[in-house]
Design a protein around this motif. Sequence first.
Motif, short mmCIF file in Angstrom:
data_model
loop_
_atom_site.label_atom_id
_atom_site.label_comp_id
_atom_site.label_asym_id
_atom_site.label_seq_id
_atom_site.Cartn_x
_atom_site.Cartn_y
_atom_site.Cartn_z
N ARG A 23 0.84 -1.21 0.00
CA ARG A 23 0.00 0.00 0.00
C ARG A 23 0.87 1.25 0.00
N LEU A 24 1.94 1.25 0.79
CA LEU A 24 2.83 2.41 0.85
C LEU A 24 3.45 2.66 -0.52
N THR A 25 3.93 1.61 -1.16
CA THR A 25 4.52 1.74 -2.49
C THR A 25 3.50 2.29 -3.49
N ALA A 26 2.28 1.79 -3.43
CA ALA A 26 1.23 2.25 -4.34
C ALA A 26 0.91 3.73 -4.12
N VAL A 27 0.79 4.14 -2.87
CA VAL A 27 0.49 5.54 -2.56
C VAL A 27 1.62 6.45 -3.03
N MET A 28 2.85 6.07 -2.75
CA MET A 28 3.98 6.91 -3.14
C MET A 28 4.11 6.97 -4.66
N SER A 29 3.85 5.88 -5.34
CA SER A 29 3.89 5.87 -6.80
C SER A 29 2.79 6.75 -7.38
N ALA A 30 1.59 6.70 -6.78
CA ALA A 30 0.47 7.51 -7.24
C ALA A 30 0.76 9.01 -7.10
N LEU A 31 1.61 9.36 -6.13
CA LEU A 31 2.01 10.75 -5.93
C LEU A 31 3.18 11.15 -6.83
N GLY A 32 3.57 10.24 -7.72
CA GLY A 32 4.66 10.54 -8.65
C GLY A 32 6.03 10.16 -8.13
N GLY A 33 6.07 9.39 -7.06
CA GLY A 33 7.35 8.98 -6.48
C GLY A 33 8.16 8.11 -7.40
N ARG A 34 9.46 8.33 -7.38
CA ARG A 34 10.37 7.47 -8.14
C ARG A 34 11.54 7.10 -7.25
N THR A 35 11.95 5.85 -7.33
CA THR A 35 13.05 5.35 -6.51
C THR A 35 14.37 5.90 -7.03
N THR A 36 15.17 6.43 -6.11
CA THR A 36 16.48 6.95 -6.49
C THR A 36 17.63 6.13 -5.89
N HIS A 37 17.34 5.39 -4.82
CA HIS A 37 18.38 4.57 -4.19
C HIS A 37 17.73 3.51 -3.31
N ARG A 38 18.37 2.35 -3.24
CA ARG A 38 17.91 1.26 -2.39
C ARG A 38 19.13 0.62 -1.75
N SER A 39 19.04 0.33 -0.45
CA SER A 39 20.15 -0.35 0.22
C SER A 39 19.61 -1.38 1.21
N ILE A 40 20.42 -2.41 1.43
CA ILE A 40 20.08 -3.47 2.37
C ILE A 40 21.30 -3.71 3.23
N GLY A 41 21.09 -3.77 4.54
CA GLY A 41 22.19 -4.05 5.46
C GLY A 41 21.77 -5.07 6.49
N VAL A 42 22.72 -5.87 6.94
CA VAL A 42 22.47 -6.88 7.96
C VAL A 42 23.55 -6.75 9.03
N GLY A 43 23.10 -6.74 10.27
CA GLY A 43 24.02 -6.70 11.40
C GLY A 43 23.49 -7.63 12.48
N GLY A 44 24.13 -8.78 12.65
CA GLY A 44 23.63 -9.75 13.63
C GLY A 44 22.27 -10.25 13.21
N SER A 45 21.30 -10.09 14.10
CA SER A 45 19.94 -10.55 13.78
C SER A 45 19.08 -9.44 13.18
N ALA A 50 16.50 0.16 3.21
CA ALA A 50 16.20 1.58 3.05
C ALA A 50 15.94 1.88 1.59
N LEU A 51 14.89 2.63 1.34
CA LEU A 51 14.49 3.02 0.00
C LEU A 51 14.37 4.53 -0.03
N GLU A 52 15.11 5.15 -0.94
CA GLU A 52 15.03 6.60 -1.09
C GLU A 52 14.21 6.90 -2.34
N MET A 53 13.23 7.79 -2.18
CA MET A 53 12.38 8.16 -3.31
C MET A 53 12.31 9.68 -3.41
N GLN A 54 12.02 10.16 -4.61
CA GLN A 54 11.78 11.58 -4.84
C GLN A 54 10.29 11.76 -5.12
N ILE A 55 9.67 12.67 -4.37
CA ILE A 55 8.28 13.05 -4.60
C ILE A 55 8.23 14.56 -4.54
N GLU A 56 7.70 15.18 -5.58
CA GLU A 56 7.60 16.64 -5.64
C GLU A 56 8.95 17.30 -5.38
#
Length: 88
Positions: A23-45, A50-56
């Motif tokens: 739902r969050l992805t759909a709402v942000m996309s409907a507002l014209g959001g576009r992904t500019t960066h994505r990262s994944i990190g693991v530390g222990g458990s 993290a997803l960075e998007m540009q909106i307006e």
Amino acid sequence: MADLRREKKVCLGAEHDEALRARLTAVMSALGGRTTHRSIGVGGSQELVALEMQIEGERMIVEAETYIGLSLRGRADLVDRIVNLLNR
């Protein structure tokens, strides 16, 4: 650079709630959001996705962190608008 006085961070729910993520992805996309960066990190458990998007022309950050939840950070009025749309 964002004016920190205008920035807001809210926890939307559990990090493993796939329906909420969709739902969050759909709402942000409907507002014209576009992904500019994505990262994944693991530390222990803990895992952090993290997803960075540009909106307006503003940077919005979505983070899913183990034991913390799914959060949204960015310009306060955009955060409020996205939360309101999610709650409809």
